[in-house]
Design a protein around this motif. Structure first.
Motif, PDB file in Angstrom:
ATOM      1  N   MET A   9       0.919  -1.260   0.083  1.00 29.46           N
ATOM      2  CA  MET A   9      -0.078  -0.091  -0.091  1.00 29.46           C
ATOM      3  C   MET A   9       0.961   1.152  -0.075  1.00 29.46           C
ATOM      4  O   MET A   9       0.480   2.368  -0.595  1.00 29.46           O
ATOM      5  N   THR A  10       1.846   1.148   0.820  1.00 29.61           N
ATOM      6  CA  THR A  10       2.915   2.294   0.914  1.00 29.61           C
ATOM      7  C   THR A  10       3.425   2.689  -0.669  1.00 29.61           C
ATOM      8  O   THR A  10       3.558   3.652  -1.156  1.00 29.61           O
ATOM      9  N   ASN A  11       3.978   1.562  -1.130  1.00 33.53           N
ATOM     10  CA  ASN A  11       4.624   1.692  -2.420  1.00 33.53           C
ATOM     11  C   ASN A  11       3.534   2.143  -3.581  1.00 33.53           C
ATOM     12  O   ASN A  11       4.025   2.873  -4.614  1.00 33.53           O
ATOM     13  N   ARG A  12       2.381   1.714  -3.510  1.00 35.07           N
ATOM     14  CA  ARG A  12       1.385   2.240  -4.381  1.00 35.07           C
ATOM     15  C   ARG A  12       1.083   3.627  -4.251  1.00 35.07           C
ATOM     16  O   ARG A  12       0.948   4.253  -5.168  1.00 35.07           O
ATOM     17  N   GLN A  19       3.993   9.808  -9.866  1.00 28.12           N
ATOM     18  CA  GLN A  19       3.534   9.859 -11.146  1.00 28.12           C
ATOM     19  C   GLN A  19       2.927  11.276 -11.401  1.00 28.12           C
ATOM     20  O   GLN A  19       2.972  11.967 -12.314  1.00 28.12           O
ATOM     21  N   GLN A  20       2.075  11.922 -10.270  1.00 30.82           N
ATOM     22  CA  GLN A  20       1.485  13.112 -10.291  1.00 30.82           C
ATOM     23  C   GLN A  20       2.690  14.339 -10.332  1.00 30.82           C
ATOM     24  O   GLN A  20       2.541  15.359 -11.064  1.00 30.82           O
ATOM     25  N   GLY A  34       7.543   6.285 -11.057  1.00 29.90           N
ATOM     26  CA  GLY A  34       6.301   6.227 -10.288  1.00 29.90           C
ATOM     27  C   GLY A  34       5.373   4.805 -10.697  1.00 29.90           C
ATOM     28  O   GLY A  34       4.921   4.317  -9.935  1.00 29.90           O
ATOM     29  N   GLN A  35       5.277   4.647 -11.906  1.00 28.23           N
ATOM     30  CA  GLN A  35       4.494   3.605 -12.432  1.00 28.23           C
ATOM     31  C   GLN A  35       5.240   2.376 -11.881  1.00 28.23           C
ATOM     32  O   GLN A  35       4.543   1.502 -11.634  1.00 28.23           O
ATOM     33  N   ALA A  36       6.608   2.250 -12.100  1.00 27.21           N
ATOM     34  CA  ALA A  36       7.211   1.100 -11.743  1.00 27.21           C
ATOM     35  C   ALA A  36       7.110   0.996  -9.959  1.00 27.21           C
ATOM     36  O   ALA A  36       6.756  -0.265  -9.620  1.00 27.21           O
ATOM     37  N   THR A  37       7.090   2.084  -9.305  1.00 24.29           N
ATOM     38  CA  THR A  37       6.844   1.766  -7.937  1.00 24.29           C
ATOM     39  C   THR A  37       5.522   1.593  -7.522  1.00 24.29           C
ATOM     40  O   THR A  37       5.302   0.586  -6.725  1.00 24.29           O
ATOM     41  N   GLU A  38       4.486   2.017  -8.257  1.00 24.56           N
ATOM     42  CA  GLU A  38       3.110   1.668  -8.150  1.00 24.56           C
ATOM     43  C   GLU A  38       2.835   0.065  -8.450  1.00 24.56           C
ATOM     44  O   GLU A  38       2.379  -0.708  -7.754  1.00 24.56           O
ATOM     45  N   ARG A  42       1.866  -3.143  -6.110  1.00 23.16           N
ATOM     46  CA  ARG A  42       0.584  -4.129  -6.270  1.00 23.16           C
ATOM     47  C   ARG A  42       0.937  -5.387  -6.148  1.00 23.16           C
ATOM     48  O   ARG A  42       0.226  -6.347  -5.803  1.00 23.16           O
ATOM     49  N   LEU A  43       2.184  -5.618  -6.663  1.00 23.79           N
ATOM     50  CA  LEU A  43       2.682  -7.129  -6.520  1.00 23.79           C
ATOM     51  C   LEU A  43       2.915  -7.406  -4.842  1.00 23.79           C
ATOM     52  O   LEU A  43       2.498  -8.531  -4.641  1.00 23.79           O
ATOM     53  N   GLN A  44       3.433  -6.525  -4.195  1.00 26.27           N
ATOM     54  CA  GLN A  44       3.720  -6.886  -2.839  1.00 26.27           C
ATOM     55  C   GLN A  44       2.385  -7.120  -1.991  1.00 26.27           C
ATOM     56  O   GLN A  44       2.259  -7.835  -1.197  1.00 26.27           O
TER      57      GLN A  44
END
Length: 76
Positions: A9-12, A19-20, A34-38, A42-44
């Motif tokens: 949730m934190t990484n998302r 991204q913003q 940002g997309q990669a971190t999100e 999601r995977l985590q």
């Protein structure tokens, strides 16, 4: 809730913020990071959700085993 869900949730959230910021500043590399971190988040979070589901199933199995043992001992 487990550590994977929290980290996810934190990484998302961090990814969405990156991204913003990238969009506001016109920095495409920040948007991409940002997309990669999100995506990582999601995977985590998915891993955490899966672990919670397994734990839930394990608890149900243990409860059934206990119920069977109690029934067996009480002669039911």
């Amino acid at each position: 809730m487990n550590k994977h869900q929290i980290k996810g949730m934190t990484n998302r959230a961090t990814g969405e913020i990156k991204q913003q910021v990238g969009r506001l500043t016109g920095d495409s590399s920040t948007v991409a990071r940002g997309q990669a971190t999100e995506a990582k988040g999601r995977l985590q979070q998915g891993l955490g959700d899966a672990k919670e589901a397994v734990r839930h199933k394990e608890r149900k199995v243990e409860e059934r085993e206990i119920d069977r043992e109690v029934s067996r001992r009480s002669g039911r």
